[in-house]
Design a protein around this motif. Structure first.
Motif, PDB file in Angstrom:
ATOM      1  N   VAL A 126      50.888 -96.498 -83.340  1.00  0.00           N
ATOM      2  CA  VAL A 126      51.878 -95.531 -82.895  1.00  0.00           C
ATOM      3  C   VAL A 126      51.415 -94.107 -83.192  1.00  0.00           C
ATOM      4  O   VAL A 126      51.001 -93.793 -84.311  1.00  0.00           O
ATOM      5  CB  VAL A 126      53.235 -95.784 -83.579  1.00  0.00           C
ATOM      6  N   VAL A 127      51.490 -93.250 -82.174  1.00  0.00           N
ATOM      7  CA  VAL A 127      51.263 -91.816 -82.340  1.00  0.00           C
ATOM      8  C   VAL A 127      52.625 -91.146 -82.201  1.00  0.00           C
ATOM      9  O   VAL A 127      53.215 -91.136 -81.117  1.00  0.00           O
ATOM     10  CB  VAL A 127      50.277 -91.277 -81.286  1.00  0.00           C
ATOM     11  N   ALA A 128      53.152 -90.622 -83.311  1.00  0.00           N
ATOM     12  CA  ALA A 128      54.495 -90.036 -83.344  1.00  0.00           C
ATOM     13  C   ALA A 128      54.373 -88.515 -83.401  1.00  0.00           C
ATOM     14  O   ALA A 128      53.847 -87.956 -84.368  1.00  0.00           O
ATOM     15  CB  ALA A 128      55.261 -90.549 -84.555  1.00  0.00           C
ATOM     16  N   ILE A 129      54.851 -87.858 -82.354  1.00  0.00           N
ATOM     17  CA  ILE A 129      54.768 -86.396 -82.241  1.00  0.00           C
ATOM     18  C   ILE A 129      56.133 -85.817 -82.581  1.00  0.00           C
ATOM     19  O   ILE A 129      57.138 -86.127 -81.929  1.00  0.00           O
ATOM     20  CB  ILE A 129      54.336 -85.989 -80.829  1.00  0.00           C
ATOM     21  N   GLN A 130      56.183 -84.972 -83.600  1.00  0.00           N
ATOM     22  CA  GLN A 130      57.432 -84.404 -84.087  1.00  0.00           C
ATOM     23  C   GLN A 130      57.442 -82.901 -83.821  1.00  0.00           C
ATOM     24  O   GLN A 130      56.464 -82.201 -84.095  1.00  0.00           O
ATOM     25  CB  GLN A 130      57.592 -84.683 -85.581  1.00  0.00           C
ATOM     26  N   VAL A 131      58.567 -82.415 -83.287  1.00  0.00           N
ATOM     27  CA  VAL A 131      58.728 -80.991 -82.959  1.00  0.00           C
ATOM     28  C   VAL A 131      59.847 -80.428 -83.827  1.00  0.00           C
ATOM     29  O   VAL A 131      60.975 -80.938 -83.806  1.00  0.00           O
ATOM     30  CB  VAL A 131      59.057 -80.807 -81.466  1.00  0.00           C
TER      31      VAL A 131
END
Length: 287
Positions: free
Chosen positions: A255-260
C-alpha cells in the motif's frame, strides 16, 4: 528504496524506455526462461534501500507494525491478517512544481510467473478524512498486489491524460498532485481493469476534493489528486507518504498511502459528514 528529487517528467523518453523493457516480448522471454530452468521468483522481489540521494527533503524510516493506528475498515479481519512492515518514504513537506519526489523500488521483472501479473498490479483504492489526527489530514491509498511499484509525486496546474495528451478536468480544486506509478499496471492480462474497489472520484474532503485516473499505459499508472478549493494556494500544502506491506482479508498487499495536510482546508470545506466512504477500506495510515 531510493528517494530523490528530479526534474524529469514521467513521459521523459529515457524513463519511457525503462518501462518499455517490460513489454510483452520481455515478459514472454522471461516466462520461457522460467520454464526452462524451473525457477520461481520470490513473492516480493522488491529490494528497497533506505539511502536518499543528496538534495532529498525526506528521510525514509521504518516503524514496527505495533505503531500503526487502528483501522477504519468495516470488514472483520481474518485469521492471519497482519501488518508486515511500515515505512515512511516522504515526511511532511510541500512538493513544489518542477521538483517532484521520486521513490524507486528495484523489482525483478516479471515479479511472478504467469498467469500472475508481471508488474505490481493496482488492486484497490481507499480514502479517508482523519480530522482528529495531528495534523488533520485526508488520505488516498493505492493498494497493489505483487510488490511496491516505483512512483513519483509532483504538483501541477493541469492534469493531462497519458497517452492522449488531452487535459482532464479537475473541477473544484485549487491544485493538483500527480502521482505516477511506473513499472506498474492497473489492468489484468486479459485487458479489463484490475481494480476491484475504489471510492467515488468526487470525494468532497477538505484537503482532497477529488481524484481522477489519468493513464494506464506502457507500464505507467497515473492519477491526479485534487487539493483544496479554488482561489487558494496549494504550493505550501504538506504531503506525507507511507508504504505498508500487509496481509488483509487474506490478500498480500503493498500500500502507498498519500496523506495531504488538511489544516488550511478544513475551515474552507463544507462541514458535512455526507462524503462517501471508500467501501470499508479506510484506515489511519493505510486504508
Amino acid at each position: 528504496m531510493a528517494i530523490h528529487r528530479t526534474e524529469s517528467h514521467h513521459t521523459d523518453p529515457q524513463r519511457r524506455r525503462h518501462a518499455l523493457r517490460f513489454t510483452a516480448g520481455t515478459i514472454v522471454a522471461a516466462a520461457v526462461l522460467y520454464s526452462l530452468v524451473g525457477c520461481t521468483p520470490s513473492p516480493n522481489a522488491s529490494t528497497p534501500t533506505a539511502t536518499p540521494t543528496p538534495g532529498s527533503s525526506s528521510t525514509p524510516t521504518a516503524t514496527t507494525p505495533s505503531t500503526e493506528p487502528p483501522d477504519d475498515q468495516t470488514a472483520a479481519p481474518l485469521d492471519g491478517d497482519k501488518v508486515i512492515a511500515v515505512r515512511l518514504t516522504q515526511n511532511w513537506a510541500a512538493i513544489g512544481a518542477g521538483a517532484p519526489v521520486t521513490i524507486t523500488h528495484d523489482n525483478a521483472i516479471p515479479i511472478a510467473p504467469p498467469p500472475a501479473a508481471p508488474l505490481p498490479s493496482l488492486y484497490t483504492i481507499g480514502a479517508g478524512r482523519h480530522p482528529a489526527m495531528s495534523p488533520p489530514y485526508n488520505q488516498l491509498s493505492f493498494r497493489f498486489q505483487g510488490g511496491f511499484p516505483s512512483y513519483d509525486l509532483q504538483t501541477l496546474s493541469e492534469l493531462v491524460g497519458d497517452p492522449s495528451g488531452l487535459p482532464i478536468a479537475m473541477t473544484g480544486t485549487a491544485g493538483i498532485l500527480r502521482v505516477t506509478f511506473y513499472s506498474a499496471q492497473a489492468h489484468t492480462e486479459a485487458g479489463p481493469t484490475s481494480i476491484v474497489s475504489a471510492p467515488p472520484l468526487a470525494l468532497g474532503f477538505p484537503a482532497i476534493t477529488r481524484y481522477s485516473p489519468a493513464g494506464d499505459f506502457e507500464g505507467y499508472v497515473t492519477y491526479g489528486i485534487g487539493i483544496g478549493r479554488p482561489d487558494t494556494a496549494t504550493s505550501t500544502t504538506p504531503i506525507r507518504v507511507y508504504e505498508v506491506e500487509k496481509i488483509e482479508q487474506g490478500q498480500h498487499l503493498y500500500v502507498v498511502a498519500i496523506q495531504v495536510d488538511a489544516t488550511d482546508w478544513r475551515l474552507a470545506a463544507k462541514t458535512d459528514n455526507s462524503a462517501p466512504k471508500a467501501g470499508g477500506i479506510l484506515s489511519q495510515i493505510v486504508l
